[in-house]
Design an enzyme around this catalytic site. Structure first.
Site, PDB file in Angstrom:
ATOM      1  N   LYS A  30     -11.304   6.838   5.766  1.00  0.00           N
ATOM      2  CA  LYS A  30     -11.777   7.264   4.448  1.00  0.00           C
ATOM      3  C   LYS A  30     -12.497   8.611   4.539  1.00  0.00           C
ATOM      4  O   LYS A  30     -12.954   9.154   3.537  1.00  0.00           O
ATOM      5  CB  LYS A  30     -12.710   6.204   3.846  1.00  0.00           C
ATOM      6  N   TYR A  39     -14.038   7.026 -12.015  1.00  0.00           N
ATOM      7  CA  TYR A  39     -13.818   5.869 -11.141  1.00  0.00           C
ATOM      8  C   TYR A  39     -14.598   4.654 -11.657  1.00  0.00           C
ATOM      9  O   TYR A  39     -14.053   3.560 -11.814  1.00  0.00           O
ATOM     10  CB  TYR A  39     -14.261   6.225  -9.709  1.00  0.00           C
ATOM     11  N   ARG A  86     -30.192   1.943  -0.860  1.00  0.00           N
ATOM     12  CA  ARG A  86     -28.893   1.395  -1.277  1.00  0.00           C
ATOM     13  C   ARG A  86     -28.774  -0.027  -0.736  1.00  0.00           C
ATOM     14  O   ARG A  86     -29.348  -0.362   0.296  1.00  0.00           O
ATOM     15  CB  ARG A  86     -27.740   2.198  -0.663  1.00  0.00           C
ATOM     16  N   TYR A 134     -29.084  11.829  -9.084  1.00  0.00           N
ATOM     17  CA  TYR A 134     -28.634  10.998  -7.970  1.00  0.00           C
ATOM     18  C   TYR A 134     -29.245   9.599  -8.064  1.00  0.00           C
ATOM     19  O   TYR A 134     -30.437   9.458  -8.319  1.00  0.00           O
ATOM     20  CB  TYR A 134     -29.060  11.664  -6.659  1.00  0.00           C
ATOM     21  N   ASN A 166     -22.441  -0.971  -1.234  1.00  0.00           N
ATOM     22  CA  ASN A 166     -22.002   0.007  -0.218  1.00  0.00           C
ATOM     23  C   ASN A 166     -21.514  -0.701   1.037  1.00  0.00           C
ATOM     24  O   ASN A 166     -22.318  -1.152   1.851  1.00  0.00           O
ATOM     25  CB  ASN A 166     -23.155   0.953   0.141  1.00  0.00           C
ATOM     26  N   VAL A 167     -20.198  -0.773   1.175  1.00  0.00           N
ATOM     27  CA  VAL A 167     -19.605  -1.529   2.281  1.00  0.00           C
ATOM     28  C   VAL A 167     -19.478  -0.628   3.514  1.00  0.00           C
ATOM     29  O   VAL A 167     -19.095   0.539   3.392  1.00  0.00           O
ATOM     30  CB  VAL A 167     -18.219  -2.088   1.895  1.00  0.00           C
ATOM     31  N   ASP A 215       0.869  -1.187   0.000  1.00  0.00           N
ATOM     32  CA  ASP A 215       0.000   0.000   0.000  1.00  0.00           C
ATOM     33  C   ASP A 215       0.905   1.236   0.000  1.00  0.00           C
ATOM     34  O   ASP A 215       1.973   1.218   0.609  1.00  0.00           O
ATOM     35  CB  ASP A 215      -0.867  -0.011   1.271  1.00  0.00           C
ATOM     36  N   GLY A 250     -36.418  13.430   1.648  1.00  0.00           N
ATOM     37  CA  GLY A 250     -36.905  12.246   0.906  1.00  0.00           C
ATOM     38  C   GLY A 250     -36.027  11.019   1.125  1.00  0.00           C
ATOM     39  O   GLY A 250     -36.029  10.088   0.318  1.00  0.00           O
TER      40      GLY A 250
HETATM   41  N1  LIG Z   1     -15.804   0.388   0.339  1.00  0.00           N
HETATM   42  C1  LIG Z   1     -16.721   0.290  -0.598  1.00  0.00           C
HETATM   43  O1  LIG Z   1     -17.917   0.524  -0.355  1.00  0.00           O
HETATM   44  C2  LIG Z   1     -16.325  -0.132  -2.001  1.00  0.00           C
HETATM   45  C3  LIG Z   1     -17.351  -0.262  -2.960  1.00  0.00           C
HETATM   46  C4  LIG Z   1     -17.000  -0.638  -4.240  1.00  0.00           C
HETATM   47  C5  LIG Z   1     -15.684  -0.902  -4.564  1.00  0.00           C
HETATM   48  N2  LIG Z   1     -14.711  -0.753  -3.631  1.00  0.00           N
HETATM   49  C6  LIG Z   1     -13.322  -1.014  -4.045  1.00  0.00           C
HETATM   50  O2  LIG Z   1     -12.726  -1.904  -3.106  1.00  0.00           O
HETATM   51  C7  LIG Z   1     -11.328  -1.597  -2.948  1.00  0.00           C
HETATM   52  C8  LIG Z   1     -11.050  -1.317  -1.498  1.00  0.00           C
HETATM   53  O3  LIG Z   1     -11.868  -0.218  -1.093  1.00  0.00           O
HETATM   54  P1  LIG Z   1     -11.777   0.425   0.334  1.00  0.00           P
HETATM   55  O4  LIG Z   1     -13.136   0.854   0.709  1.00  0.00           O
HETATM   56  O5  LIG Z   1     -11.004  -0.440   1.226  1.00  0.00           O
HETATM   57  O6  LIG Z   1     -10.948   1.745  -0.023  1.00  0.00           O
HETATM   58  P2  LIG Z   1      -9.673   2.384   0.671  1.00  0.00           P
HETATM   59  O7  LIG Z   1      -9.474   3.689   0.009  1.00  0.00           O
HETATM   60  O8  LIG Z   1      -9.804   2.354   2.154  1.00  0.00           O
HETATM   61  O9  LIG Z   1      -8.525   1.364   0.263  1.00  0.00           O
HETATM   62  C9  LIG Z   1      -7.758   1.498  -0.894  1.00  0.00           C
HETATM   63  C10 LIG Z   1      -6.300   1.409  -0.511  1.00  0.00           C
HETATM   64  O10 LIG Z   1      -5.516   1.534  -1.691  1.00  0.00           O
HETATM   65  C11 LIG Z   1      -4.393   2.334  -1.388  1.00  0.00           C
HETATM   66  N3  LIG Z   1      -3.939   3.003  -2.600  1.00  0.00           N
HETATM   67  C12 LIG Z   1      -4.563   3.993  -3.280  1.00  0.00           C
HETATM   68  N4  LIG Z   1      -3.810   4.365  -4.323  1.00  0.00           N
HETATM   69  C13 LIG Z   1      -2.688   3.582  -4.302  1.00  0.00           C
HETATM   70  C14 LIG Z   1      -1.538   3.519  -5.106  1.00  0.00           C
HETATM   71  N5  LIG Z   1      -1.379   4.338  -6.147  1.00  0.00           N
HETATM   72  N6  LIG Z   1      -0.585   2.624  -4.789  1.00  0.00           N
HETATM   73  C15 LIG Z   1      -0.712   1.792  -3.716  1.00  0.00           C
HETATM   74  N7  LIG Z   1      -1.801   1.836  -2.904  1.00  0.00           N
HETATM   75  C16 LIG Z   1      -2.775   2.711  -3.208  1.00  0.00           C
HETATM   76  C17 LIG Z   1      -4.872   3.335  -0.364  1.00  0.00           C
HETATM   77  O11 LIG Z   1      -3.808   3.871   0.427  1.00  0.00           O
HETATM   78  C18 LIG Z   1      -5.856   2.509   0.446  1.00  0.00           C
HETATM   79  O12 LIG Z   1      -5.226   1.945   1.558  1.00  0.00           O
HETATM   80  C19 LIG Z   1     -11.048  -0.416  -3.868  1.00  0.00           C
HETATM   81  O13 LIG Z   1     -10.528  -0.901  -5.059  1.00  0.00           O
HETATM   82  C20 LIG Z   1     -12.418   0.199  -4.073  1.00  0.00           C
HETATM   83  O14 LIG Z   1     -12.502   0.893  -5.291  1.00  0.00           O
HETATM   84  C21 LIG Z   1     -15.006  -0.379  -2.356  1.00  0.00           C
END
Ligand SMILES: NC(=O)c1ccc[n+]([C@@H]2O[C@H](COP(=O)([O-])OP(=O)(O)OC[C@H]3O[C@@H](n4cnc5c(N)ncnc54)[C@H](O)[C@@H]3O)[C@@H](O)[C@H]2O)c1
Length: 334
Positions: free
Chosen positions: A199, A160, A230, A291, A190-191, A43, A224
């Site tokens: 975040k 994105y 979601r 939206y 939506n996690v 990371d 509303g």
């Molecule tokens: N949390 C959600 O609801 C959700 C929903 C859909 C998809 N996702 C996807 O799941 C994955 C994890 O999401 P998350 O919620 O844990 O997000 P997050 O932002 O907490 O985790 C992403 C991690 O990637 C690292 N990162 C970002 N750019 C980087 C780079 N250039 N090099 C190395 N590391 C890098 C960040 O430091 C971070 O720790 C992501 O790919 C996200 O797009 C998450």
């Protein structure tokens, strides 16, 4: 909780984005349940750099990993020299979660370079190591397609979402050419859950509203909100999907949601009940045009291919999460 027959003990596991929300939970999952696995987190961790929307460029935070005893490599997926640090290790499993996860970054070049270009490297690495590759796609790929959202009916509406949509296409093409490889994309809805706090504004409504209430304020909701739905999914069910996906019958991309949409108003009501207060609600006009009003994952393919069975209702997920929401209340962001 052990989800499959597969033992990850003695396996070497790479988790990119392992300092972020989902990745760090996955790292602890393996540490707890497979103490003889070798886990490497990759990371870039967060710098002070921000995007033009004011949000940090990456959300990885060392506090998400306190207590983690595996290896950590601080590296950027955009930097070949950093990726080369992984070359010496042969992985059995790669969980690729690193990404610009902020849906409101409109600099297309940086989103595409980060989320898409680096993906080719991880596909090649999976091929060279004969590793199973699980990567994060997103429900954002559906844009405002009607519910339930189904694989094959996408309409990405921001950079994105487009980057994840393209990752899915790249993975499909790569799978076709390399049929022995296991490559699975997971479209998270939506996690919410522990370790999402850093975040900040992009964390779930559950923690943001929870903290408003703990501040003694009425939860602030779009007018509303009872009609804005979601598919909210608790982190434990997302871990289940990551683990079970390793045994998927077929390669492909799969939805990871509960299949049961809930309203923003439901969140506020459940939180107030769990926190034992009733501050009413403060409504304000929704400033966003177009939206998305309703998301609901069609999880039939995930059920069929890897027996995905989400178990947490919104009530149960929030109940389990409450102690951590309280613990993180007023925690400094730095
Ligand atoms: N949390 C959600 O609801 C959700 C929903 C859909 C998809 N996702 C996807 O799941 C994955 C994890 O999401 P998350 O919620 O844990 O997000 P997050 O932002 O907490 O985790 C992403 C991690 O990637 C690292 N990162 C970002 N750019 C980087 C780079 N250039 N090099 C190395 N590391 C890098 C960040 O430091 C971070 O720790 C992501 O790919 C996200 O797009 C998450």
């Amino acid at each position: 909780m052990i989800y499959t027959q597969t033992s990850f003990n003695k396996k070497t596991i790479l988790i990119t984005g392992g300092a972020g929300f989902i990745g760090s939970n996955l790292a602890f999952y393996f540490q707890e349940h497979y103490p003889d696995s070798k886990i490497i987190v990759f990371d870039c961790f967060r710098s002070e750099a921000t995007f033009s929307n004011g949000n940090l460029q990456s959300f990885g935070h060392y506090k998400n990993l306190i207590g983690f005893t595996g290896d950590i490599i601080c590296g950027n997926i955009n930097n070949p020299a950093d990726l080369a640090l992984l070359s010496e290790t042969k992985f059995d499993y790669i969980f690729h979660h690193a990404a610009i996860s902020d849906t409101r970054v409109y600099d297309q070049e940086i989103v595409m370079k980060t989320n898409v270009n680096s993906f080719y490297w991880f596909l090649e690495k999976a091929k060279n190591d004969n590793a199973t590759l699980i990567y994060a796609s997103s429900a954002a790929t559906y844009g405002s397609m009607p519910s339930p959202q189904k694989i094959g009916f996408e309409s990405p509406e921001n950079p994105y979402a487009y980057s994840k949509y393209i990752m899915d296409q790249i993975a499909a093409n790569y799978s076709k050419k390399n049929q022995d490889l296991k490559i699975i994309g997971l479209r998270f809805f939506n996690v919410y859950g522990p370790r999402e706090y850093f975040k900040k504004k992009t964390s779930s409504m559950i923690i943001q509203l929870g903290h408003q209430i703990l501040n003694g304020n009425a939860p602030r909701l779009f007018r509303g909100s009872e009609k804005i739905l979601r598919d909210f999914i608790f982190i434990d069910d997302v871990l289940q999907a990551n683990i079970k996906a390793c045994e998927s019958k077929n390669n492909g991309v799969y939805n990871v949601g509960t299949g049961k949409p809930r309203s923003f108003q439901d969140i506020a009501n459940i939180l107030q009940k769990e926190l034992g207060c009733d501050y009413g609600n403060e409504y304000f006009p929704n400033p966003f045009n177009g939206y998305q009003m309703h998301t609901q994952a069609d999880i039939s393919l995930s059920e069929e291919n890897f027996n995905f069975e989400p178990v947490f209702s919104l009530e149960e997920g929030i109940k389990k999460y409450i102690p951590r929401i309280k613990e993180m209340h007023n925690m400094p962001f730095d």
